[in-house]
Scaffold this active site. Structure first.
Site, short mmCIF file in Angstrom:
data_model
loop_
_atom_site.label_atom_id
_atom_site.label_comp_id
_atom_site.label_asym_id
_atom_site.label_seq_id
_atom_site.Cartn_x
_atom_site.Cartn_y
_atom_site.Cartn_z
N LYS A 73 -61.04 -12.95 10.78
CA LYS A 73 -59.62 -12.70 11.03
C LYS A 73 -59.30 -11.21 10.90
O LYS A 73 -58.56 -10.66 11.70
CB LYS A 73 -58.76 -13.52 10.06
N ASP A 104 -49.03 -19.21 9.34
CA ASP A 104 -49.86 -20.42 9.37
C ASP A 104 -49.03 -21.64 9.77
O ASP A 104 -49.57 -22.66 10.19
CB ASP A 104 -50.48 -20.66 7.98
N GLN A 161 -55.36 -18.10 2.00
CA GLN A 161 -56.60 -18.77 2.38
C GLN A 161 -56.76 -20.06 1.57
O GLN A 161 -56.81 -20.03 0.35
CB GLN A 161 -57.79 -17.82 2.17
#
Lengths: 247, 247
Positions: free
Chosen positions: B2, B69, B46
Site C-alpha cells: 500500500k 476503508d 491494519q
C-alpha cells in the site's frame, strides 16, 4: 392501532400531527424537541413522508437512542455487521424473527428467501436471517427466476408490496411463509369496495406451507408489539445509563 | 504494498507502527491525532488488531470523512440501504465490482453467490451486488448446500478464507469468478515452504468459468487501487466542502 396498543400496555403516547404541507424545517423542529425531552424514549416518524420532504434528513435527525424504528443507517449498519448489535432492530423484521422463534422453526443452516429489499423490511430481515445463520437469498424486481428460488426456501419472507404475487406452487412443501404485504385490491362484495391482501396467495399457499401468517392479523400485530418492546428497551436504557452515553 | 502504491501515484503516506502490546488508549490517541490533522485525508487501521484491543472502538473512532476503508457501521448502513450512498465503499468489494464493470460482465438480474459474510468483504460485496440489481445469495459455514447454490450463479465471489474450497465442478459454465481468498498452504517445492492460493481451485475452475481472477495478482492489486481512489475522493471532498460538513 399503535396509539391504542400504547394505552393498553400503559405507555404514554404523544402524537404530533402535522399538515401535509408542513415544511422540512417544521418537522425537524418537532423531532429536535422530542429528542431533547427526557420523558420521551421513542420517536417514530410515520412514513412515507410527502414528496417535498427529504426523508433521509428527517430520519437522520432522530436521536439514535430514541430511534425505536431502527431505521438510522448507523443502526442498520450494526444490524448487518458481524459482532455488532444495533440499539434497535426494525420492528417488522424483528417481528418476523420473533414469529419463527416462537414457533420453534429452525433458522440455522436453512434456506431463506426474502422477496423484496426495502430499507424497512426486506433488507433488514435478510440481514437478520443471515445473523441467525440462515442461507439467505434476496429476490426483487430485477430477479428473473423468483419462483425457482422461492421453491427452494425453507423460510419465505414476502415483502415486495405486490398483491398475491407469491403463488401456491412457488412454496416448498412444509416451508414457513411469513407474509409482510399489505395491499388493497378491489372487491365489489365488500362495503368499502376493497379488500386487504398480502403478497402471498394465502388460500393456495396454506395448502402447501408448514406455517403461514395471514393478512391481516399476522405480522401486523407483531410489528406493533415489537415497537412497544423497542420503546421499553429504550426507556430501560435511558434510566440505566449515564446521560451522555456513547452510541 | 500500500505504501509503495502511494509513492507511485504521488500520495504521501504516513505509517504509525505500534508495538503489539500497545494499549487501546495509545492506538486511540494516534487515531485522534490523525483525525485532527487537516493534511490527512485517509486513515487505515491494519486489521486484525491484537486480542486485547476492542476493534469496534478503534474503528468507530476514525473520522467518518477519513474512513477510506469504509468499515464504519454508518458507512456500511448507507452502503446497504436503498437511496443512500456511503462516503466510502470498502476497497475489496469496490474492487470486485470494478472488475465486473471493466470486463462488461452483466450484473443486473444475474444470480450472484457470495461465499463468506465477513464485515470487510462478504457482507459489503453482497450488498453492493444487490444495489447493482443482482439476485444475491450469501453462503457461509452453516450453509448445507454450498455447491448447488454456487452452481446456479452467474457471478461467484469467493471470500471465505478457505483454501481452494470452491471446486471446478461447482462453477456454472461461463460464470464470472472473483477469488478474494488469500490462504497460505504448505508447499515443500517452494523455498519458503508455502504457497499462496485463493478460495477457488483455480486450475479446475478456469476450465469452466468465463472469467476468473487469479491469486495472487487478481483482486489484491485492485483493492490497493480502490484504497488510493477512496483516499483521493476523501481529499477532493475535504477541499471542496466547508469545514464542519455533515456526514
Amino acid at each position: 392501532m399503535k396509539r391504542k396498543a400504547c394505552t393498553e400496555v400503559g405507555m404514554k403516547s404523544i402524537s404530533v400531527d402535522l399538515p401535509g404541507d408542513a415544511s422540512e424545517e417544521t418537522i425537524l423542529d418537532h423531532v429536535m424537541e422530542l429528542n431533547a425531552d427526557p420523558e420521551v424514549h421513542g420517536i417514530l416518524v410515520q412514513l412515507p413522508l410527502p414528496k417535498h420532504v427529504n426523508e433521509e434528513r428527517i430520519l437522520n435527525a432522530i436521536s439514535i437512542e430514541k430511534d425505536v424504528d431502527g431505521f438510522h443507517p448507523l443502526n442498520i449498519g450494526k444490524l448487518c455487521m458481524k459482532g455488532r448489535e444495533p440499539l434497535f432492530v426494525p420492528c417488522t423484521p424483528k417481528g418476523c424473527i420473533e414469529l419463527l422463534l416462537r414457533m420453534e422453526i429452525p433458522i440455522k443452516g436453512k434456506r431463506a428467501v426474502v422477496v423484496g429489499r426495502s430499507n424497512i423490511v426486506g433488507l433488514p430481515v435478510a440481514m437478520l436471517l443471515n445473523k441467525y445463520d440462515a442461507t439467505v437469498s434476496i429476490v426483487h424486481s430485477s430477479t428473473t427466476d423468483c419462483k425457482s428460488l422461492v421453491k427452494e426456501a425453507d423460510i419465505v419472507i414476502a415483502a415486495a408490496g405486490q398483491a398475491e404475487m407469491v403463488k401456491g406452487d412457488w412454496i416448498k412443501p412444509g416451508a414457513a411463509v411469513i407474509d409482510v404485504g399489505t395491499n388493497y385490491v378491489k372487491d365489489p362484495t365488500k362495503k368499502s369496495g376493497q379488500r386487504l391482501v398480502g403478497d402471498v396467495d394465502f388460500t393456495e399457499a396454506k395448502k402447501v406451507a408448514g406455517w403461514i401468517t395471514p393478512v391481516p392479523g399476522g405480522v401486523g400485530p407483531m410489528t406493533i408489539a415489537m415497537l412497544l418492546k423497542n420503546t421499553l428497551e429504550g426507556a430501560k436504557r435511558a434510566f440505566s445509563q449515564p446521560e451522555d452515553s456513547n452510541a
